[in-house]
Scaffold this motif. Structure first.
Motif, PDB file in Angstrom:
ATOM      1  N   GLY A  53      13.840  -2.569  22.838  1.00  0.00           N
ATOM      2  CA  GLY A  53      14.220  -1.337  23.167  1.00  0.00           C
ATOM      3  C   GLY A  53      13.439  -0.129  23.803  1.00  0.00           C
ATOM      4  O   GLY A  53      13.468   0.810  23.727  1.00  0.00           O
ATOM      5  N   THR A  54      12.056  -0.936  24.305  1.00  0.00           N
ATOM      6  CA  THR A  54      11.174  -0.104  24.998  1.00  0.00           C
ATOM      7  C   THR A  54      11.630   0.166  26.428  1.00  0.00           C
ATOM      8  O   THR A  54      12.215  -0.363  27.200  1.00  0.00           O
ATOM      9  CB  THR A  54       9.710  -0.982  25.049  1.00  0.00           C
ATOM     10  OG1 THR A  54       9.435  -1.270  23.903  1.00  0.00           O
ATOM     11  CG2 THR A  54       8.943  -0.095  25.869  1.00  0.00           C
ATOM     12  N   SER A  55      11.629   1.530  26.501  1.00  0.00           N
ATOM     13  CA  SER A  55      12.187   2.036  28.155  1.00  0.00           C
ATOM     14  C   SER A  55      11.437   1.731  28.956  1.00  0.00           C
ATOM     15  O   SER A  55      10.376   1.309  28.931  1.00  0.00           O
ATOM     16  CB  SER A  55      12.506   3.558  28.002  1.00  0.00           C
ATOM     17  OG  SER A  55      11.151   4.103  27.740  1.00  0.00           O
ATOM     18  N   ALA A  56      12.117   1.577  30.179  1.00  0.00           N
ATOM     19  CA  ALA A  56      11.518   1.613  31.386  1.00  0.00           C
ATOM     20  C   ALA A  56      10.336   2.423  31.730  1.00  0.00           C
ATOM     21  O   ALA A  56       9.168   2.152  32.055  1.00  0.00           O
ATOM     22  CB  ALA A  56      12.252   1.271  32.716  1.00  0.00           C
ATOM     23  N   GLY A  57      10.505   3.653  31.395  1.00  0.00           N
ATOM     24  CA  GLY A  57       9.682   4.701  31.276  1.00  0.00           C
ATOM     25  C   GLY A  57       8.426   4.450  30.555  1.00  0.00           C
ATOM     26  O   GLY A  57       7.344   4.805  31.002  1.00  0.00           O
TER      27      GLY A  57
ATOM     28  N   GLU B 292      12.428  -7.668  34.862  1.00  0.00           N
ATOM     29  CA  GLU B 292      13.588  -8.475  34.299  1.00  0.00           C
ATOM     30  C   GLU B 292      14.721  -7.383  33.661  1.00  0.00           C
ATOM     31  O   GLU B 292      15.844  -7.807  33.777  1.00  0.00           O
ATOM     32  CB  GLU B 292      13.077  -9.289  33.231  1.00  0.00           C
ATOM     33  CG  GLU B 292      12.203 -10.606  33.949  1.00  0.00           C
ATOM     34  CD  GLU B 292      11.623 -11.398  32.635  1.00  0.00           C
ATOM     35  OE1 GLU B 292      11.681 -11.041  31.546  1.00  0.00           O
ATOM     36  OE2 GLU B 292      10.844 -12.227  33.078  1.00  0.00           O
ATOM     37  N   ARG B 293      14.139  -6.430  32.941  1.00  0.00           N
ATOM     38  CA  ARG B 293      14.983  -5.619  32.228  1.00  0.00           C
ATOM     39  C   ARG B 293      15.616  -4.788  33.242  1.00  0.00           C
ATOM     40  O   ARG B 293      17.012  -4.461  33.093  1.00  0.00           O
ATOM     41  CB  ARG B 293      14.271  -4.516  31.335  1.00  0.00           C
ATOM     42  CG  ARG B 293      13.828  -5.453  30.119  1.00  0.00           C
ATOM     43  CD  ARG B 293      13.251  -4.734  29.186  1.00  0.00           C
ATOM     44  NE  ARG B 293      12.536  -5.287  28.150  1.00  0.00           N
ATOM     45  CZ  ARG B 293      11.686  -5.115  27.233  1.00  0.00           C
ATOM     46  NH1 ARG B 293      11.264  -3.676  27.366  1.00  0.00           N
ATOM     47  NH2 ARG B 293      11.011  -5.887  26.310  1.00  0.00           N
ATOM     48  N   ALA B 294      15.235  -4.453  34.449  1.00  0.00           N
ATOM     49  CA  ALA B 294      15.989  -3.527  35.324  1.00  0.00           C
ATOM     50  C   ALA B 294      17.324  -4.535  36.067  1.00  0.00           C
ATOM     51  O   ALA B 294      18.171  -4.155  36.404  1.00  0.00           O
ATOM     52  CB  ALA B 294      14.979  -3.426  36.596  1.00  0.00           C
ATOM     53  N   ALA B 295      16.693  -5.923  36.373  1.00  0.00           N
ATOM     54  CA  ALA B 295      17.717  -6.736  36.795  1.00  0.00           C
ATOM     55  C   ALA B 295      19.138  -6.916  35.748  1.00  0.00           C
ATOM     56  O   ALA B 295      20.045  -6.779  36.170  1.00  0.00           O
ATOM     57  CB  ALA B 295      17.107  -7.997  37.054  1.00  0.00           C
ATOM     58  N   GLU B 296      18.497  -6.877  34.446  1.00  0.00           N
ATOM     59  CA  GLU B 296      19.635  -6.954  33.405  1.00  0.00           C
ATOM     60  C   GLU B 296      20.704  -5.774  33.584  1.00  0.00           C
ATOM     61  O   GLU B 296      21.848  -6.040  33.215  1.00  0.00           O
ATOM     62  CB  GLU B 296      18.957  -7.071  32.111  1.00  0.00           C
ATOM     63  CG  GLU B 296      18.155  -8.540  31.793  1.00  0.00           C
ATOM     64  CD  GLU B 296      17.789  -8.807  30.635  1.00  0.00           C
ATOM     65  OE1 GLU B 296      17.481  -7.751  29.939  1.00  0.00           O
ATOM     66  OE2 GLU B 296      17.081  -9.680  30.301  1.00  0.00           O
ATOM     67  N   GLY B 297      19.869  -4.541  33.647  1.00  0.00           N
ATOM     68  CA  GLY B 297      20.589  -3.294  33.653  1.00  0.00           C
ATOM     69  C   GLY B 297      21.460  -3.441  34.877  1.00  0.00           C
ATOM     70  O   GLY B 297      22.548  -2.755  34.770  1.00  0.00           O
ATOM     71  N   ALA B 298      21.182  -3.938  36.018  1.00  0.00           N
ATOM     72  CA  ALA B 298      22.007  -3.691  37.016  1.00  0.00           C
ATOM     73  C   ALA B 298      23.252  -4.937  37.101  1.00  0.00           C
ATOM     74  O   ALA B 298      24.121  -4.423  37.643  1.00  0.00           O
ATOM     75  CB  ALA B 298      21.110  -3.986  38.303  1.00  0.00           C
ATOM     76  N   THR B 299      22.866  -5.682  36.470  1.00  0.00           N
ATOM     77  CA  THR B 299      24.212  -6.694  36.168  1.00  0.00           C
ATOM     78  C   THR B 299      25.107  -6.422  35.057  1.00  0.00           C
ATOM     79  O   THR B 299      26.214  -6.901  35.156  1.00  0.00           O
ATOM     80  CB  THR B 299      23.457  -8.269  36.018  1.00  0.00           C
ATOM     81  OG1 THR B 299      22.834  -8.248  35.092  1.00  0.00           O
ATOM     82  CG2 THR B 299      22.730  -8.506  37.407  1.00  0.00           C
ATOM     83  N   SER B 300      24.638  -5.497  34.154  1.00  0.00           N
ATOM     84  CA  SER B 300      25.570  -5.455  32.883  1.00  0.00           C
ATOM     85  C   SER B 300      26.469  -4.467  33.316  1.00  0.00           C
ATOM     86  O   SER B 300      26.595  -3.569  34.057  1.00  0.00           O
ATOM     87  CB  SER B 300      24.608  -4.989  31.919  1.00  0.00           C
ATOM     88  OG  SER B 300      24.029  -3.630  32.183  1.00  0.00           O
TER      89      SER B 300
END
Length: 262
Positions: free
Chosen positions: A211-215, A254-262
């Motif tokens: 739940g920790t945001s990218a920011g 990793e989370r940025a890539a997950e967000g791009a594919t979801s």
């Protein structure tokens, strides 16, 4: 002065019995006025009825009886924690007092706006903001008009109700000038010293939390850089030793890539 017909009739020895024309008065619409109705007409006070005073006097009496409402409830989501005065506590304090003084608090108009948003964990939710116009009605039926706003998030169909409840709490606390009863922050002073440095290990749970945001991850990287701890080795989420600065960057990607594919 006689008319020509009257003079001719007189000369012929007869009288003109026809009525003289009468000028008609100009027509005016009748004026209708609605009688002012006294809401207290025929009122007979009961033993427990409030004093029939104007609403501003009744509201002052309510304020005198409320005194204070403390911040007895606590919000804690694991990241932030604070005390607050809830809607129920506020209503429970005001309800018996307003009843005793014959005061009603009624929503007169509700203007609401909505927008779709997401929580920090990506759950779809809806934000509702309301601007409520209230009528504070005294025992004699006279009215004070007030406004307040409320905001709420909800993933179901309760956003509007929640926002209106917040607006009610804001109205009662602000219009009632209700203190918290807490010590005034100005009564104490603190000598500020050097800020303690947070250890690299203390960031691990927050970094690994989905739940920790990218920011926030970028902020953690900055804080570690400021304290010269980017190179500090910690045990990562799979049990391996890894520099914490590299770990933050890796998880962020990793989370940025997950967000791009979801």
């Amino acid at each position: 002065m006689s008319t020509l017909a009257e003079r001719a009739a007189a000369a012929a020895g007869r009288a003109d019995t026809s009525p003289s024309p009468v000028a008609e008065a100009p027509f005016h619409e009748p004026e209708y006025t609605t009688p002012t109705v006294d809401p207290m007409a025929g009122y007979e006070p009961g033993d427990d009825d409030p004093d029939m005073v104007p609403v501003h006097i009744a509201w002052i009496r309510v304020r005198k009886d409320i005194r204070a409402i403390g911040k007895t409830e606590q919000y804690n989501d694991g990241y932030s924690r604070y005390n607050f005065r809830g809607v129920d506590a506020t209503v429970q304090a005001f309800a018996p007092v307003t009843m005793r003084h014959g005061v009603n608090v009624i929503p007169h108009r509700v203007d609401a706006t909505y927008r779709d948003t997401k929580t920090a964990k990506g759950k779809a939710t809806r934000e509702c903001t309301v601007n409520v116009t209230w009528h504070i009605v005294g025992p004699r039926g006279d009215v004070l008009v007030a406004q307040s706003q409320g905001e709420a998030l909800d993933s179901g169909d309760k956003g509007t109700a929640k926002a209106q409840s917040v607006a009610l709490r804001v109205l009662l606390l602000n219009a009632g000038l209700v203190p918290t009863g807490d010590p005034d922050p100005g009564n104490s002073t603190i000598d500020r010293g050097e800020a303690s440095v947070r250890s690299a290990v203390s960031y691990l749970d927050e970094i690994c939390n989905p739940g920790t945001s990218a920011g926030r991850l970028r902020q953690i990287h900055f804080e570690l850089k400021q304290s010269n701890q980017l190179g500090a080795f910690v045990t990562n989420e799979v049990g391996d030793e890894e520099a914490i600065g590299e770990m933050v960057v890796r998880i962020g990607k990793e989370r940025a890539a997950e967000g791009a594919t979801s």
